[in-house]
Design a protein around this motif. Structure first.
Motif, mmCIF file in Angstrom:
data_model
loop_
_atom_site.group_PDB
_atom_site.id
_atom_site.type_symbol
_atom_site.label_atom_id
_atom_site.label_comp_id
_atom_site.label_asym_id
_atom_site.label_seq_id
_atom_site.Cartn_x
_atom_site.Cartn_y
_atom_site.Cartn_z
ATOM 1 N N SER A 17 0.967 7.141 20.130
ATOM 2 C CA SER A 17 2.202 7.376 19.392
ATOM 3 C C SER A 17 3.269 6.412 19.863
ATOM 4 O O SER A 17 3.383 6.128 21.045
ATOM 5 C CB SER A 17 2.651 8.815 19.621
ATOM 6 O OG SER A 17 3.943 8.997 19.104
ATOM 7 N N GLY A 18 4.080 5.913 18.936
ATOM 8 C CA GLY A 18 5.173 5.040 19.300
ATOM 9 C C GLY A 18 6.403 5.796 19.747
ATOM 10 O O GLY A 18 7.309 5.245 20.331
ATOM 11 N N ALA A 19 6.460 7.097 19.442
ATOM 12 C CA ALA A 19 7.620 7.890 19.823
ATOM 13 C C ALA A 19 7.606 8.164 21.312
ATOM 14 O O ALA A 19 6.564 8.444 21.880
ATOM 15 C CB ALA A 19 7.634 9.199 19.044
ATOM 16 N N GLY A 23 12.229 11.315 27.748
ATOM 17 C CA GLY A 23 12.614 10.330 28.743
ATOM 18 C C GLY A 23 11.571 9.258 28.999
ATOM 19 O O GLY A 23 11.720 8.451 29.883
ATOM 20 N N GLY A 24 10.506 9.241 28.214
ATOM 21 C CA GLY A 24 9.418 8.303 28.444
ATOM 22 C C GLY A 24 9.593 7.003 27.693
ATOM 23 O O GLY A 24 10.469 6.854 26.854
ATOM 24 N N ILE A 58 -1.519 -15.257 18.140
ATOM 25 C CA ILE A 58 -0.497 -14.971 17.126
ATOM 26 C C ILE A 58 0.906 -14.845 17.723
ATOM 27 O O ILE A 58 1.856 -14.554 17.015
ATOM 28 C CB ILE A 58 -0.850 -13.715 16.297
ATOM 29 C CG1 ILE A 58 -0.973 -12.477 17.198
ATOM 30 C CG2 ILE A 58 -2.112 -13.942 15.487
ATOM 31 C CD1 ILE A 58 -1.145 -11.175 16.420
ATOM 32 N N GLY A 59 1.047 -15.046 19.025
ATOM 33 C CA GLY A 59 2.359 -15.027 19.657
ATOM 34 C C GLY A 59 3.023 -13.663 19.693
ATOM 35 O O GLY A 59 4.227 -13.553 19.486
ATOM 36 N N VAL A 60 2.227 -12.622 19.962
ATOM 37 C CA VAL A 60 2.753 -11.258 20.004
ATOM 38 C C VAL A 60 2.419 -10.620 21.343
ATOM 39 O O VAL A 60 1.332 -10.830 21.887
ATOM 40 C CB VAL A 60 2.177 -10.408 18.849
ATOM 41 C CG1 VAL A 60 2.550 -8.944 18.988
ATOM 42 C CG2 VAL A 60 2.654 -10.948 17.505
ATOM 43 N N VAL A 61 3.346 -9.842 21.854
ATOM 44 C CA VAL A 61 3.159 -9.084 23.090
ATOM 45 C C VAL A 61 3.372 -7.620 22.748
ATOM 46 O O VAL A 61 4.321 -7.281 22.033
ATOM 47 C CB VAL A 61 4.181 -9.517 24.166
ATOM 48 C CG1 VAL A 61 3.976 -8.750 25.455
ATOM 49 C CG2 VAL A 61 4.108 -11.015 24.405
ATOM 50 N N THR A 62 2.481 -6.742 23.223
ATOM 51 C CA THR A 62 2.678 -5.313 23.032
ATOM 52 C C THR A 62 2.882 -4.668 24.386
ATOM 53 O O THR A 62 2.409 -5.171 25.408
ATOM 54 C CB THR A 62 1.479 -4.644 22.328
ATOM 55 O OG1 THR A 62 0.330 -4.714 23.178
ATOM 56 C CG2 THR A 62 1.173 -5.306 20.997
ATOM 57 N N GLY A 63 3.603 -3.566 24.382
ATOM 58 C CA GLY A 63 3.836 -2.871 25.634
ATOM 59 C C GLY A 63 4.680 -1.635 25.444
ATOM 60 O O GLY A 63 4.822 -1.123 24.335
ATOM 61 N N ARG A 64 5.241 -1.163 26.560
ATOM 62 C CA ARG A 64 6.065 0.042 26.568
ATOM 63 C C ARG A 64 7.380 -0.266 27.255
ATOM 64 O O ARG A 64 7.414 -1.013 28.236
ATOM 65 C CB ARG A 64 5.356 1.166 27.309
ATOM 66 C CG ARG A 64 4.103 1.640 26.626
ATOM 67 C CD ARG A 64 3.375 2.647 27.500
ATOM 68 N NE ARG A 64 3.178 2.145 28.861
ATOM 69 C CZ ARG A 64 2.078 1.546 29.292
ATOM 70 N NH1 ARG A 64 1.064 1.387 28.499
ATOM 71 N NH2 ARG A 64 1.977 1.114 30.525
ATOM 72 N N ALA A 65 8.443 0.367 26.732
ATOM 73 C CA ALA A 65 9.763 0.149 27.316
ATOM 74 C C ALA A 65 10.669 1.329 26.999
ATOM 75 O O ALA A 65 10.582 1.913 25.919
ATOM 76 C CB ALA A 65 10.383 -1.133 26.760
ATOM 77 N N ALA A 66 11.538 1.661 27.941
ATOM 78 C CA ALA A 66 12.563 2.677 27.722
ATOM 79 C C ALA A 66 13.608 2.106 26.755
ATOM 80 O O ALA A 66 13.702 0.892 26.564
ATOM 81 C CB ALA A 66 13.205 3.056 29.052
#
Length: 97
Positions: A17-19, A23-24, A58-66
């Motif tokens: 999930s992207g949501a 606080g995560g 394709i010049g894309v980075v995926t990850g997680r961030a507050a």
């Protein structure tokens, strides 16, 4: 940059999930424009991005961030930060709207 030139990055499998949880961190996709991808990744990590995958072709980075990190990342030169959106489809037997 070829995959063999790229530092090892953790890889993820399956959809998440992207949501954000309470606080995560939130999943984000970052498009890198006219700059060296490795340099952009370093700047994004310094801004607080937890890198999941680097798609160098394709010049894309995926990850997680507050949320506050997403704001900082958006100020990194040559990148476009897109928080992942949740999409919920109705069940197959639901009436057409």
């Amino acid at each position: 940059m070829t995959p063999s030139d790229q530092p090892d990055r953790p890889r993820t499998g399956g959809a998440r999930s992207g949501a954000p949880g309470p606080g995560g961190p939130r999943r984000v996709h970052v498009s890198v424009g006219d700059r060296v991808l490795a340099d952009a990744v370093s700047d994004l990590e310094a801004a607080g991005l937890e890198v999941d995958e680097v798609l160098d072709v394709i010049g894309v980075v995926t990850g997680r961030a507050a949320e506050d990190t997403i704001e900082r990342m958006s100020r990194v030169r040559g990148v476009t930060v897109e928080p992942e959106a949740d999409v919920q489809l109705p069940p197959p037997d639901a009436p057409v709207q």
